[in-house]
Design a protein around this motif. Sequence first.
Motif, PDB file in Angstrom:
ATOM      1  N   PHE A  26       0.792  -1.217   0.000  1.00  0.00           N
ATOM      2  CA  PHE A  26       0.000   0.000   0.000  1.00  0.00           C
ATOM      3  C   PHE A  26       0.832   1.278   0.000  1.00  0.00           C
ATOM      4  CE2 PHE A  26      -2.851  -3.069   2.418  1.00  0.00           C
ATOM      5  CZ  PHE A  26      -3.512  -3.466   1.267  1.00  0.00           C
ATOM      6  N   SER A  27       1.888   1.329   0.788  1.00  0.00           N
ATOM      7  CA  SER A  27       2.708   2.549   0.847  1.00  0.00           C
ATOM      8  C   SER A  27       3.358   2.836  -0.494  1.00  0.00           C
ATOM      9  CB  SER A  27       3.780   2.411   1.934  1.00  0.00           C
ATOM     10  OG  SER A  27       3.195   2.309   3.209  1.00  0.00           O
ATOM     11  N   GLU A  28       3.908   1.781  -1.124  1.00  0.00           N
ATOM     12  CA  GLU A  28       4.537   1.953  -2.438  1.00  0.00           C
ATOM     13  C   GLU A  28       3.507   2.331  -3.492  1.00  0.00           C
ATOM     14  OE1 GLU A  28       4.898  -0.604  -0.362  1.00  0.00           O
ATOM     15  OE2 GLU A  28       6.848  -1.577  -0.561  1.00  0.00           O
ATOM     16  N   TYR A  63      -8.306   7.730  -9.839  1.00  0.00           N
ATOM     17  CA  TYR A  63      -7.038   7.418  -9.164  1.00  0.00           C
ATOM     18  C   TYR A  63      -6.910   8.146  -7.825  1.00  0.00           C
ATOM     19  CZ  TYR A  63      -5.422   4.932 -13.311  1.00  0.00           C
ATOM     20  OH  TYR A  63      -5.280   4.027 -14.342  1.00  0.00           O
ATOM     21  N   LEU A  64      -7.501   9.328  -7.717  1.00  0.00           N
ATOM     22  CA  LEU A  64      -7.509  10.037  -6.434  1.00  0.00           C
ATOM     23  C   LEU A  64      -8.274   9.232  -5.383  1.00  0.00           C
ATOM     24  CD1 LEU A  64      -8.058  13.770  -7.462  1.00  0.00           C
ATOM     25  CD2 LEU A  64      -6.161  12.890  -6.100  1.00  0.00           C
ATOM     26  N   GLU A  68      -6.631   7.571  -2.014  1.00  0.00           N
ATOM     27  CA  GLU A  68      -7.145   7.790  -0.665  1.00  0.00           C
ATOM     28  C   GLU A  68      -7.332   6.458   0.059  1.00  0.00           C
ATOM     29  OE1 GLU A  68      -8.102   9.887   2.615  1.00  0.00           O
ATOM     30  OE2 GLU A  68      -7.403  10.708   0.692  1.00  0.00           O
ATOM     31  N   ALA A  69      -7.818   5.443  -0.684  1.00  0.00           N
ATOM     32  CA  ALA A  69      -7.959   4.106  -0.093  1.00  0.00           C
ATOM     33  C   ALA A  69      -6.598   3.548   0.302  1.00  0.00           C
ATOM     34  CB  ALA A  69      -8.660   3.176  -1.084  1.00  0.00           C
ATOM     35  N   MET A  70      -5.583   3.788  -0.539  1.00  0.00           N
ATOM     36  CA  MET A  70      -4.230   3.314  -0.233  1.00  0.00           C
ATOM     37  C   MET A  70      -3.678   4.006   1.006  1.00  0.00           C
ATOM     38  SD  MET A  70      -3.296   0.962  -2.365  1.00  0.00           S
ATOM     39  CE  MET A  70      -5.026   0.477  -2.112  1.00  0.00           C
ATOM     40  N   ALA A  74      -2.533   1.891   4.118  1.00  0.00           N
ATOM     41  CA  ALA A  74      -1.130   1.943   4.544  1.00  0.00           C
ATOM     42  C   ALA A  74      -1.031   2.335   6.008  1.00  0.00           C
ATOM     43  CB  ALA A  74      -0.358   2.932   3.676  1.00  0.00           C
ATOM     44  N   ALA A  75      -1.851   3.302   6.418  1.00  0.00           N
ATOM     45  CA  ALA A  75      -1.843   3.727   7.821  1.00  0.00           C
ATOM     46  C   ALA A  75      -2.302   2.597   8.723  1.00  0.00           C
ATOM     47  CB  ALA A  75      -2.749   4.947   7.991  1.00  0.00           C
ATOM     48  N   LYS A  76      -3.356   1.888   8.295  1.00  0.00           N
ATOM     49  CA  LYS A  76      -3.854   0.769   9.096  1.00  0.00           C
ATOM     50  C   LYS A  76      -2.822  -0.349   9.157  1.00  0.00           C
ATOM     51  CE  LYS A  76      -8.190  -0.410   8.755  1.00  0.00           C
ATOM     52  NZ  LYS A  76      -9.466  -0.971   8.260  1.00  0.00           N
TER      53      LYS A  76
END
Length: 241
Positions: A26-28, A63-64, A68-70, A74-76
Amino acid sequence: MSGIGHEAAAVQVLTRAVQLDNEKKFSEALACYEQGIRLLLQAAKEVQDESKRSHFRKKTEEYLSRAEAMKEAAAKQRTLARTHTQIQIDAGATGYSYKTIFEPLIDKTLSSATVEDAYIRSTHQIYNFLQFCELLVHKAECLKLIVLQTTRDPGDHRTQHSRLEEIQHSLKKHNVTLTIEYSDTIHDREIRFDNGWIIKIGRGLDYFRKAEGRFSLGWSDYHFRECHQTTVDIFHQTSVK
């Protein structure tokens, strides 16, 4: 760089973003989505064709939303990297519906779920599985696949298979594939989500007592059903590697 150059670069970067997204990196993926969106916006500014500019704007919005989902995923993932939650359900307890247990684990990155449960055989067990499928279809907007791994009912496999096939056909109408795999060696009861969550329930999906009657609370809403005693262990795969 020309508009065409920015467009080509955006396609390359966003293709990589989607690949990383599918791999649950997710971060990448977020970094690539953000870079690709910047390139796409630049390309939109430089093209003269209004239809193409409109197409770029539409793709940018898509893509925005995914970026936002990513960001959330990533935070989770970072927060829950060492998570292990255990829920002890006492005999006769209520308030432990599938929604209560599973909904917090469902997000926009969930596309497939695997249910390994030896006892999806009898009528009430198959209804339990149907309730679980309904929750996934309702809450997992990107769901594409459910895999059921179970054993054959030695008493009436034909009826068991017919009922599961009915669920399979119903899911297909919602663009979800149900794959049914029978095995005589299944012992574990485990549910795996491809967003990283692993759920182990001592009794599998069959941890509810029978409702008092067809017109009693709990007949259709499992929140009101009394439970058998069992333990639910919830892990994230980053914590068990």
